[in-house]
Scaffold this active site. Structure first.
Site, PDB file in Angstrom:
ATOM      1  N   GLU A 165      -2.395  18.382  57.513  1.00 28.08           N
ATOM      2  CA  GLU A 165      -1.399  18.381  56.443  1.00 28.08           C
ATOM      3  C   GLU A 165      -0.018  18.040  57.000  1.00 28.08           C
ATOM      4  OE1 GLU A 165       0.132  21.271  52.788  1.00 28.08           O
ATOM      5  OE2 GLU A 165      -1.313  22.032  54.252  1.00 28.08           O
ATOM      6  N   GLY A 204       2.931  26.241  48.572  1.00 28.60           N
ATOM      7  CA  GLY A 204       2.772  27.551  47.960  1.00 28.60           C
ATOM      8  C   GLY A 204       2.183  28.585  48.902  1.00 28.60           C
ATOM      9  N   ALA A 205       1.335  28.143  49.853  1.00 28.34           N
ATOM     10  CA  ALA A 205       0.657  29.096  50.735  1.00 28.34           C
ATOM     11  C   ALA A 205       0.927  28.849  52.218  1.00 28.34           C
ATOM     12  CB  ALA A 205      -0.849  29.066  50.476  1.00 28.34           C
ATOM     13  N   SER A 206       1.521  27.707  52.573  1.00 25.84           N
ATOM     14  CA  SER A 206       1.799  27.437  53.987  1.00 25.84           C
ATOM     15  C   SER A 206       3.054  26.585  54.118  1.00 25.84           C
ATOM     16  CB  SER A 206       0.610  26.722  54.650  1.00 25.84           C
ATOM     17  OG  SER A 206       0.469  25.410  54.139  1.00 25.84           O
ATOM     18  N   THR A 207       3.584  26.544  55.337  1.00 24.61           N
ATOM     19  CA  THR A 207       4.707  25.660  55.643  1.00 24.61           C
ATOM     20  C   THR A 207       4.410  24.941  56.945  1.00 24.61           C
ATOM     21  OG1 THR A 207       7.126  25.518  55.820  1.00 24.61           O
ATOM     22  CG2 THR A 207       6.085  27.396  56.895  1.00 24.61           C
ATOM     23  N   GLN A 208       4.849  23.683  57.047  1.00 21.27           N
ATOM     24  CA  GLN A 208       4.538  22.854  58.214  1.00 21.27           C
ATOM     25  C   GLN A 208       5.820  22.277  58.823  1.00 21.27           C
ATOM     26  OE1 GLN A 208       1.392  23.790  56.174  1.00 21.27           O
ATOM     27  NE2 GLN A 208       2.451  22.087  55.189  1.00 21.27           N
TER      28      GLN A 208
END
Length: 504
Positions: A165, A204-208
């Protein structure tokens, strides 16, 4: 005698053909842009909070070349992400119907069967796969069957890893900014020689976080090498699961419930003063991200009242406790023991980063270009009551209670977590789109799977200019005319000589 007269035609013609052949070798060529038809591709971005369908198009003769891919249209699915349809047979697939119907209209009918469709699910489905692999597999199967009922070329549905992602988001950003390859005014492709831009994604559920670095990446799990257009790129990329906006808000609330002794009512320092809401405990503790805050026993249907106090300093302290800045097994870390090299160069922040940054500037009137401006805008926002916010942003009524917590979280993440400072923070550009395309991982995903990003430098195909073609056609016509005149003159001379002899 007539036969002998015709013989000179052959050497003369051969001579002329030879001259034309030599001219062909010396005719100048240039790279020209053709106007072929278009190919289309569809990507369904199945995020944790919602699903978006993107249609891309590119010149039909550039499938394995350098054709510029542009966004044709997009459609946002109403309702939650596909992971929210657990236990609702067929609902996940049915939710995609409106957007798939729109795709049928947006793409020319003759291109339907040639149009690949990809579905990529992100952190919401990663969490579901952790908690219930069977249900996640069933949902992917359901959405797959729904997509296959349409006249497109279905390429499968998959759950992307956090690393994928992040990397696909980086590819999208740099492709749209033409940092890999550019089509110049002179009509040829060239490498612009520009440095790449880092990518900051906040779902909404992760950050990269993903960026090219020359430093050694001490944790091999966070490194990726890509070869695009003959150039090697060494990337640092890491995805933080449970650090996306929705899951952070849940974790913060769960942390407050635990720290306040699991009482039936809790004070929320990030909610606007005077604002309150009531919800079931199951809403808070049914996520894998809140497991460590969960009481040993509780009634899922039990109600919890949350009362806002609008206290910036206490909000900042509680949000900071979600992170772990203490232990680091490497030479340096961002948080939670994750290695990160120093941030360098320019970055583009998109998804929820863009919306929170935009809201902060709109509601406070502060231009957020520096760390101090970010902190000042966040303080001002957190000290507003609900009615003050509502007056300034009535269209955001359902989300107003969460903007203080989200803004404080972004501030802690970027400044303390990723270590952006007075020098590097102004290098972040907060954007929703680049050109006419939405920024995210979807375009990079399709580019990679469709082989539209060659690993090697693309060779240029030479083509004759219209002027050169015109000159060649003129030469051929001249040649044929000359040969025909020569033959006719010879025949005419032969007849005259034959007539004279018969008279004698």
């Amino acid at each position: 005698m007539a036969q002998r007269c015709a013989h000179p035609v052959v050497p003369v013609a051969l001579l002329l053909f030879g001259l034309v052949a030599i001219l062909l070798l010396t005719v100048p060529t240039e790279d020209v842009q053709e106007a072929p038809g278009f190919m289309y591709g569809i990507v369904l971005d199945a995020g944790s909070s919602h699903t978006a369908l993107y249609i891309y198009k590119w010149p039909a003769d550039k499938h394995n070349g350098t054709g510029v891919v542009t966004q044709h249209s997009e459609c946002h699915v109403t309702g939650g992400g596909i992971s929210s349809y657990v236990g609702q047979q067929g609902a996940a697939g049915q939710s995609l119907k409106v957007c798939l119907d729109q795709a049928v209209k947006d793409i020319p009918k003759e291109k339907h069967q040639l149009t690949p469709v990809y579905l990529g699910a992100t952190a919401g489905m990663r969490l579901l796969h952790i908690s219930n692999p069977e249900q996640s597999a069933q949902i992917l199967q359901e959405v797959g069957h729904k997509i296959q009922s349409y006249p497109f070329n279905y390429q499968g549905a998959a759950i992307l890893s956090g690393q994928e992602e992040g990397a696909y988001g980086w590819v999208t950003v740099n492709y749209l900014l033409e940092n890999f390859i550019k089509y110049g005014f002179v009509g040829r492709w060239f490498s612009p020689g520009k440095p790449t831009v880092g990518a900051l994604d906040f779902g909404g559920a992760s950050t990269q976080i993903t960026f090219a670095t020359q430093e050694e990446v001490e944790d091999v799990q966070d490194t990726m090498k890509l070869r695009l257009y003959g150039q090697e790129y060494s990337l640092y990329t890491h995805s933080f699961l449970c650090y996306g906006r929705d899951q952070v808000l849940l974790r913060l609330l769960a942390h407050l419930v635990k720290s306040q002794g699991y009482s039936e009512s809790v004070e929320h320092p990030c909610y606007p003063a005077g604002h309150s809401r009531t919800l079931n405990l199951n809403r808070i503790f049914n996520s894998p991200c809140t497991t460590k805050y969960r009481p040993s026993s509780y009634s899922p249907r039990a109600l919890l009242t949350v009362q806002g106090s609008g206290h910036y300093e206490r909000c900042l302290a509680n949000v900071s406790e979600i992170f772990s800045f203490d232990s680091c097994p490497f030479s340096q870390c961002s948080f939670d023991g994750v290695f990160q090299p120093n941030v360098t160069g320019r970055f583009m922040a998109f998804s929820a980063f863009f919306y929170i940054h935009s809201f902060l500037q709109r509601i406070t009137g502060i231009t957020v270009n520096t760390p101090s401006q970010l902190q000042e805008a966040t303080k001002r926002l957190c000290r507003m009551n609900f009615n003050q916010m509502l007056l300034l942003a009535p269209d955001q009524k359902t989300r107003l209670q969460d903007y203080c917590a989200s803004s404080v979280y972004v501030s802690v993440l970027l400044l303390r977590g990723y270590s952006f400072d007075e020098t590097s923070f102004p290098q972040i550009s907060f954007q929703r789109k680049a050109g006419d395309a939405s920024v995210g991982w979807a375009l990079g995903y399709m580019l990679s799977l469709s082989n539209l990003l060659p690993a090697e430098r693309v060779g240029l195909r030479k083509a004759l200019t219209p002027g050169a073609w015109g000159a060649l056609i003129f030469l051929f016509v001249l040649l044929l005319t000359a040969v025909l005149i020569f033959i006719l003159l010879r025949v005419h001379d032969g007849k005259k000589k034959g007539g004279s002899e018969s008279t004698i």
